[in-house]
Design a protein around this motif. Structure first.
Motif, PDB file in Angstrom:
ATOM      1  N   VAL A   1       0.835  -1.205   0.000  1.00 33.22           N
ATOM      2  CA  VAL A   1       0.000   0.000   0.000  1.00 33.22           C
ATOM      3  C   VAL A   1       0.871   1.256   0.000  1.00 33.22           C
ATOM      4  CG1 VAL A   1      -0.386   0.354   2.484  1.00 33.22           C
ATOM      5  CG2 VAL A   1      -2.190   0.910   0.866  1.00 33.22           C
ATOM      6  N   ARG A   2       2.068   1.168   0.541  1.00 31.21           N
ATOM      7  CA  ARG A   2       2.982   2.321   0.523  1.00 31.21           C
ATOM      8  C   ARG A   2       3.414   2.680  -0.892  1.00 31.21           C
ATOM      9  NH1 ARG A   2       5.837  -0.423   5.207  1.00 31.21           N
ATOM     10  NH2 ARG A   2       4.847   0.489   7.030  1.00 31.21           N
ATOM     11  N   GLU A   3       3.321   1.724  -1.825  1.00 28.31           N
ATOM     12  CA  GLU A   3       3.713   1.957  -3.220  1.00 28.31           C
ATOM     13  C   GLU A   3       2.516   2.246  -4.123  1.00 28.31           C
ATOM     14  OE1 GLU A   3       6.450  -0.926  -4.738  1.00 28.31           O
ATOM     15  OE2 GLU A   3       7.589  -0.959  -2.872  1.00 28.31           O
ATOM     16  N   HIS A   4       1.334   2.285  -3.561  1.00 24.01           N
ATOM     17  CA  HIS A   4       0.121   2.546  -4.331  1.00 24.01           C
ATOM     18  C   HIS A   4       0.115   3.999  -4.806  1.00 24.01           C
ATOM     19  CE1 HIS A   4      -4.160   2.975  -5.241  1.00 24.01           C
ATOM     20  NE2 HIS A   4      -4.196   1.643  -5.299  1.00 24.01           N
ATOM     21  N   PRO A   5      -0.425   4.269  -6.008  1.00 18.51           N
ATOM     22  CA  PRO A   5      -0.493   5.651  -6.496  1.00 18.51           C
ATOM     23  C   PRO A   5      -1.259   6.592  -5.559  1.00 18.51           C
ATOM     24  CG  PRO A   5      -1.103   4.113  -8.245  1.00 18.51           C
ATOM     25  CD  PRO A   5      -0.931   3.313  -6.990  1.00 18.51           C
ATOM     26  N   GLU A   6      -2.192   6.051  -4.778  1.00 23.06           N
ATOM     27  CA  GLU A   6      -2.969   6.853  -3.830  1.00 23.06           C
ATOM     28  C   GLU A   6      -2.627   6.448  -2.394  1.00 23.06           C
ATOM     29  OE1 GLU A   6      -6.936   5.944  -5.068  1.00 23.06           O
ATOM     30  OE2 GLU A   6      -6.729   7.053  -6.948  1.00 23.06           O
ATOM     31  N   ALA A   7      -1.345   6.238  -2.143  1.00 25.66           N
ATOM     32  CA  ALA A   7      -0.891   5.723  -0.846  1.00 25.66           C
ATOM     33  C   ALA A   7      -1.341   6.589   0.328  1.00 25.66           C
ATOM     34  CB  ALA A   7       0.628   5.585  -0.838  1.00 25.66           C
ATOM     35  N   ALA A   8      -1.232   7.887   0.213  1.00 30.36           N
ATOM     36  CA  ALA A   8      -1.590   8.770   1.331  1.00 30.36           C
ATOM     37  C   ALA A   8      -3.047   8.584   1.740  1.00 30.36           C
ATOM     38  CB  ALA A   8      -1.325  10.229   0.972  1.00 30.36           C
ATOM     39  N   GLU A   9      -3.948   8.445   0.763  1.00 31.45           N
ATOM     40  CA  GLU A   9      -5.367   8.243   1.071  1.00 31.45           C
ATOM     41  C   GLU A   9      -5.628   6.846   1.617  1.00 31.45           C
ATOM     42  OE1 GLU A   9      -6.778   9.137  -2.836  1.00 31.45           O
ATOM     43  OE2 GLU A   9      -5.551  10.934  -2.692  1.00 31.45           O
ATOM     44  N   LYS A  10      -4.898   5.856   1.097  1.00 32.88           N
ATOM     45  CA  LYS A  10      -5.109   4.478   1.542  1.00 32.88           C
ATOM     46  C   LYS A  10      -4.579   4.252   2.953  1.00 32.88           C
ATOM     47  CE  LYS A  10      -6.660   3.035  -2.514  1.00 32.88           C
ATOM     48  NZ  LYS A  10      -8.042   2.669  -2.694  1.00 32.88           N
ATOM     49  N   ILE A  11      -3.461   4.898   3.283  1.00 34.45           N
ATOM     50  CA  ILE A  11      -2.826   4.694   4.584  1.00 34.45           C
ATOM     51  C   ILE A  11      -3.427   5.599   5.651  1.00 34.45           C
ATOM     52  CG2 ILE A  11      -0.654   4.851   5.859  1.00 34.45           C
ATOM     53  CD1 ILE A  11       0.741   4.140   3.167  1.00 34.45           C
ATOM     54  N   GLY A  12      -3.732   6.843   5.290  1.00 29.58           N
ATOM     55  CA  GLY A  12      -4.262   7.788   6.275  1.00 29.58           C
ATOM     56  C   GLY A  12      -3.296   7.952   7.428  1.00 29.58           C
ATOM     57  N   PRO A  13      -3.796   7.933   8.670  1.00 26.37           N
ATOM     58  CA  PRO A  13      -2.918   8.081   9.828  1.00 26.37           C
ATOM     59  C   PRO A  13      -2.143   6.789  10.149  1.00 26.37           C
ATOM     60  CG  PRO A  13      -5.188   7.865  10.544  1.00 26.37           C
ATOM     61  CD  PRO A  13      -5.212   7.939   9.046  1.00 26.37           C
ATOM     62  N   GLY A  14      -2.412   5.726   9.429  1.00 22.23           N
ATOM     63  CA  GLY A  14      -1.738   4.445   9.642  1.00 22.23           C
ATOM     64  C   GLY A  14      -2.719   3.298   9.493  1.00 22.23           C
ATOM     65  N   ILE A  15      -2.194   2.107   9.271  1.00 21.67           N
ATOM     66  CA  ILE A  15      -3.026   0.911   9.121  1.00 21.67           C
ATOM     67  C   ILE A  15      -3.104   0.192  10.463  1.00 21.67           C
ATOM     68  CG2 ILE A  15      -3.301  -1.302   7.921  1.00 21.67           C
ATOM     69  CD1 ILE A  15      -3.535   1.089   6.026  1.00 21.67           C
ATOM     70  N   GLU A  16      -4.306   0.036  10.963  1.00 28.75           N
ATOM     71  CA  GLU A  16      -4.516  -0.695  12.220  1.00 28.75           C
ATOM     72  C   GLU A  16      -4.472  -2.201  11.963  1.00 28.75           C
ATOM     73  OE1 GLU A  16      -8.262  -1.183  15.187  1.00 28.75           O
ATOM     74  OE2 GLU A  16      -7.659   0.877  14.710  1.00 28.75           O
ATOM     75  N   HIS A  17      -5.215  -2.645  10.935  1.00 28.24           N
ATOM     76  CA  HIS A  17      -5.201  -4.050  10.543  1.00 28.24           C
ATOM     77  C   HIS A  17      -5.840  -4.187   9.157  1.00 28.24           C
ATOM     78  CE1 HIS A  17      -9.099  -3.697  12.745  1.00 28.24           C
ATOM     79  NE2 HIS A  17      -9.546  -4.379  11.716  1.00 28.24           N
ATOM     80  N   TRP A  18      -5.763  -5.395   8.599  1.00 23.40           N
ATOM     81  CA  TRP A  18      -6.326  -5.702   7.287  1.00 23.40           C
ATOM     82  C   TRP A  18      -7.493  -6.665   7.447  1.00 23.40           C
ATOM     83  CZ3 TRP A  18      -4.905  -3.258   2.910  1.00 23.40           C
ATOM     84  CH2 TRP A  18      -3.724  -2.514   2.960  1.00 23.40           C
ATOM     85  N   VAL A  19      -8.483  -6.520   6.577  1.00 23.56           N
ATOM     86  CA  VAL A  19      -9.686  -7.348   6.617  1.00 23.56           C
ATOM     87  C   VAL A  19      -9.944  -7.878   5.208  1.00 23.56           C
ATOM     88  CG1 VAL A  19     -12.173  -7.355   7.094  1.00 23.56           C
ATOM     89  CG2 VAL A  19     -10.650  -5.925   8.462  1.00 23.56           C
ATOM     90  N   VAL A  20     -10.397  -9.125   5.120  1.00 26.82           N
ATOM     91  CA  VAL A  20     -10.832  -9.686   3.844  1.00 26.82           C
ATOM     92  C   VAL A  20     -12.314  -9.376   3.697  1.00 26.82           C
ATOM     93  CG1 VAL A  20     -11.213 -11.825   2.543  1.00 26.82           C
ATOM     94  CG2 VAL A  20      -9.085 -11.498   3.820  1.00 26.82           C
ATOM     95  N   CYS A  21     -12.692  -8.840   2.541  1.00 16.74           N
ATOM     96  CA  CYS A  21     -14.090  -8.470   2.290  1.00 16.74           C
ATOM     97  C   CYS A  21     -14.543  -9.003   0.945  1.00 16.74           C
ATOM     98  CB  CYS A  21     -14.251  -6.949   2.302  1.00 16.74           C
ATOM     99  SG  CYS A  21     -14.006  -6.216   3.923  1.00 16.74           S
ATOM    100  N   SER A  22     -15.835  -9.102   0.786  1.00 18.13           N
ATOM    101  CA  SER A  22     -16.425  -9.438  -0.500  1.00 18.13           C
ATOM    102  C   SER A  22     -16.316  -8.223  -1.404  1.00 18.13           C
ATOM    103  CB  SER A  22     -17.891  -9.811  -0.300  1.00 18.13           C
ATOM    104  OG  SER A  22     -18.557  -9.827  -1.535  1.00 18.13           O
TER     105      SER A  22
END
Length: 132
Positions: A47-68
């Protein structure tokens, strides 16, 4: 020697990353928190290498979830990030990092009018046609 590196993670080929994450998606049910520290660390590095990394990371990643991905009109699963101190989950498509869009796709996306298409060769605009 590793041919693809993301953060502190090294792989023999980029496809190995995709295979590992695809297998992880099958391991979890929608709504499950990603418990595998290697997978969650790899997702955070990607996610740090994503073109929209700042929006995806925000203040930080707490955890990851699998979703439909039904909300995206797909009958698949995907990863979502839970940002620290924020409600809701942020969509993350790891293929946006592993297989970014081509210059042609980016050019087509940037067209000002949906009624006009441009024929493109090697990134050079050849002609303009009206689409009816």
């Amino acid at each position: 020697m590793a041919k693809y590196e993301v953060g502190e993670y090294a792989f023999g080929k980029k496809g190995a990353v995709s295979e590992l994450l695809s297998a992880a998606l099958k391991k979890y049910e929608p709504g499950d928190k990603v418990a595998d520290l290697f997978v969650s660390g790899l997702l955070t590095a990607l996610v740090r290498e994503h073109p929209e990394a700042a929006e995806k990371i925000g203040p930080g990643i707490e955890h990851w979830v699998v979703c439909s991905n039904n909300d995206r009109q797909y009958n698949t699963r995907g990863f979502r990030a839970k940002q620290i101190g924020r409600e809701g989950l942020v969509k993350f498509k790891y293929t946006d990092v592993l297989s970014p869009p081509t210059r042609h796709a980016l050019f087509a996306e940037a067209l000002p009018s949906p009624g006009i298409s441009w024929r493109v060769a090697e990134g050079v605009c050849l002609s303009r046609e009206r689409v009816l």
